[in-house]
Every structure is written in C-alpha cells, then in structure tokens.
Motif scaffolding. Structure first.
Motif, PDB file in Angstrom:
ATOM      1  N   PHE A 110      -1.724  16.871 -11.346  1.00  0.00           N
ATOM      2  CA  PHE A 110      -1.080  16.235 -10.203  1.00  0.00           C
ATOM      3  C   PHE A 110       0.135  17.027  -9.766  1.00  0.00           C
ATOM      4  O   PHE A 110       0.913  17.496 -10.582  1.00  0.00           O
ATOM      5  N   LEU A 111       0.288  17.163  -8.487  1.00  0.00           N
ATOM      6  CA  LEU A 111       1.495  17.719  -7.894  1.00  0.00           C
ATOM      7  C   LEU A 111       1.994  16.678  -6.904  1.00  0.00           C
ATOM      8  O   LEU A 111       1.325  16.389  -5.909  1.00  0.00           O
ATOM      9  N   ILE A 112       3.135  16.134  -7.186  1.00  0.00           N
ATOM     10  CA  ILE A 112       3.685  15.074  -6.335  1.00  0.00           C
ATOM     11  C   ILE A 112       4.896  15.640  -5.612  1.00  0.00           C
ATOM     12  O   ILE A 112       5.847  16.111  -6.240  1.00  0.00           O
ATOM     13  N   LEU A 113       4.823  15.607  -4.307  1.00  0.00           N
ATOM     14  CA  LEU A 113       5.878  16.166  -3.465  1.00  0.00           C
ATOM     15  C   LEU A 113       6.380  15.098  -2.500  1.00  0.00           C
ATOM     16  O   LEU A 113       5.651  14.157  -2.165  1.00  0.00           O
ATOM     17  N   LEU A 114       7.588  15.284  -2.035  1.00  0.00           N
ATOM     18  CA  LEU A 114       8.152  14.391  -1.029  1.00  0.00           C
ATOM     19  C   LEU A 114       7.813  14.912   0.364  1.00  0.00           C
ATOM     20  O   LEU A 114       7.948  16.115   0.631  1.00  0.00           O
ATOM     21  N   SER A 115       7.392  14.040   1.232  1.00  0.00           N
ATOM     22  CA  SER A 115       7.103  14.466   2.603  1.00  0.00           C
ATOM     23  C   SER A 115       8.368  14.987   3.273  1.00  0.00           C
ATOM     24  O   SER A 115       8.306  15.894   4.103  1.00  0.00           O
ATOM     25  N   GLU A 116       9.521  14.438   2.888  1.00  0.00           N
ATOM     26  CA  GLU A 116      10.787  14.912   3.445  1.00  0.00           C
ATOM     27  C   GLU A 116      10.994  16.391   3.150  1.00  0.00           C
ATOM     28  O   GLU A 116      11.506  17.139   3.990  1.00  0.00           O
ATOM     29  N   ASP A 117      10.602  16.822   1.947  1.00  0.00           N
ATOM     30  CA  ASP A 117      10.723  18.235   1.598  1.00  0.00           C
ATOM     31  C   ASP A 117       9.787  19.085   2.442  1.00  0.00           C
ATOM     32  O   ASP A 117      10.156  20.180   2.876  1.00  0.00           O
ATOM     33  N   LEU A 118       8.603  18.591   2.670  1.00  0.00           N
ATOM     34  CA  LEU A 118       7.649  19.339   3.502  1.00  0.00           C
ATOM     35  C   LEU A 118       8.181  19.485   4.924  1.00  0.00           C
ATOM     36  O   LEU A 118       8.089  20.553   5.518  1.00  0.00           O
TER      37      LEU A 118
ATOM     38  N   ARG B 273       0.823  -1.212   0.000  1.00  0.00           N
ATOM     39  CA  ARG B 273       0.000   0.000   0.000  1.00  0.00           C
ATOM     40  C   ARG B 273       0.852   1.255   0.000  1.00  0.00           C
ATOM     41  O   ARG B 273       0.385   2.333  -0.348  1.00  0.00           O
ATOM     42  N   GLY B 274       2.114   1.134   0.382  1.00  0.00           N
ATOM     43  CA  GLY B 274       3.017   2.272   0.389  1.00  0.00           C
ATOM     44  C   GLY B 274       3.667   2.538  -0.953  1.00  0.00           C
ATOM     45  O   GLY B 274       4.380   3.518  -1.113  1.00  0.00           O
ATOM     46  N   ILE B 275       3.438   1.661  -1.921  1.00  0.00           N
ATOM     47  CA  ILE B 275       3.981   1.862  -3.260  1.00  0.00           C
ATOM     48  C   ILE B 275       2.911   2.589  -4.066  1.00  0.00           C
ATOM     49  O   ILE B 275       1.934   2.004  -4.509  1.00  0.00           O
ATOM     50  N   TYR B 276       3.109   3.883  -4.226  1.00  0.00           N
ATOM     51  CA  TYR B 276       2.071   4.727  -4.786  1.00  0.00           C
ATOM     52  C   TYR B 276       2.012   4.727  -6.302  1.00  0.00           C
ATOM     53  O   TYR B 276       1.030   5.164  -6.874  1.00  0.00           O
ATOM     54  N   ILE B 277       3.053   4.250  -6.961  1.00  0.00           N
ATOM     55  CA  ILE B 277       3.093   4.365  -8.417  1.00  0.00           C
ATOM     56  C   ILE B 277       1.907   3.674  -9.075  1.00  0.00           C
ATOM     57  O   ILE B 277       1.315   4.199 -10.012  1.00  0.00           O
ATOM     58  N   GLU B 278       1.542   2.496  -8.583  1.00  0.00           N
ATOM     59  CA  GLU B 278       0.409   1.784  -9.183  1.00  0.00           C
ATOM     60  C   GLU B 278      -0.890   2.551  -8.972  1.00  0.00           C
ATOM     61  O   GLU B 278      -1.719   2.644  -9.874  1.00  0.00           O
ATOM     62  N   GLN B 279      -1.052   3.108  -7.788  1.00  0.00           N
ATOM     63  CA  GLN B 279      -2.259   3.883  -7.511  1.00  0.00           C
ATOM     64  C   GLN B 279      -2.291   5.145  -8.365  1.00  0.00           C
ATOM     65  O   GLN B 279      -3.336   5.517  -8.901  1.00  0.00           O
ATOM     66  N   LEU B 280      -1.138   5.812  -8.486  1.00  0.00           N
ATOM     67  CA  LEU B 280      -1.080   7.025  -9.304  1.00  0.00           C
ATOM     68  C   LEU B 280      -1.331   6.731 -10.771  1.00  0.00           C
ATOM     69  O   LEU B 280      -1.996   7.518 -11.454  1.00  0.00           O
ATOM     70  N   GLN B 281      -0.826   5.620 -11.263  1.00  0.00           N
ATOM     71  CA  GLN B 281      -1.056   5.276 -12.666  1.00  0.00           C
ATOM     72  C   GLN B 281      -2.541   5.114 -12.943  1.00  0.00           C
ATOM     73  O   GLN B 281      -3.033   5.547 -13.996  1.00  0.00           O
ATOM     74  N   ASN B 282      -3.264   4.516 -12.017  1.00  0.00           N
ATOM     75  CA  ASN B 282      -4.716   4.380 -12.195  1.00  0.00           C
ATOM     76  C   ASN B 282      -5.379   5.752 -12.285  1.00  0.00           C
ATOM     77  O   ASN B 282      -6.229   5.986 -13.147  1.00  0.00           O
ATOM     78  N   TRP B 283      -4.997   6.664 -11.397  1.00  0.00           N
ATOM     79  CA  TRP B 283      -5.574   8.011 -11.427  1.00  0.00           C
ATOM     80  C   TRP B 283      -5.165   8.760 -12.677  1.00  0.00           C
ATOM     81  O   TRP B 283      -5.947   9.493 -13.267  1.00  0.00           O
TER      82      TRP B 283
END
Length: 69
Positions: free
Chosen positions: A34-42, A15-25
């Motif tokens: 889409f704006l994809i950001l790293l939580s580390e940057d936040l 569930r932590g691998i977001y690429i498959e979920q993002l590809q569906n969207w």
C-alpha cells in the motif's frame, strides 16, 4: 435489489472515512503493498508526489511538463 435514497445521498461522510476500508484490505494484503498519499500533496507538489508513486512501483521517474508551473 434494494435502493435507499437516504443511504445513497447521506452516507458520504462515512464513505469518506477510509481507515475502515483500508483495514479490511490490509487484512488480506501485506501493508508493504500500500502507498497512501494525501491528495493535498498531489495538488500542491504533483511532480514530487508522482515520483513517490513511481518509486513505490519500482518504475523510472518521469518528468511531465503538465506538472510544471
């Protein structure tokens, strides 16, 4: 409704691998929406990261005192 303890508690890696979920969207919505950001940057640069969000949403920049050291 079927419930599986093992599925609920041991699939966190998948569930932590977001690429498959993002590809569906992204098959439904344009990638420009889409704006994809790293939580580390936040966490390390909250004001700069939030400015990216505001710019993406075409909103005025907002300076929050919560982000100041």
């Amino acid at each position: 409704m079927y419930y599986s303890f093992n599925h609920q508690h041991y699939t966190y890696l998948a569930r932590g691998i977001y690429i498959e979920q993002l590809q569906n969207w992204m098959n439904i919505f344009p990638k420009a929406q889409f704006l994809i950001l790293l939580s580390e940057d936040l966490f390390s640069h909250p004001q700069e990261t939030m400015n990216k969000v505001f710019q993406f949403l075409e909103l005025a920049a907002y300076l929050s005192e919560e982000y100041l050291p």
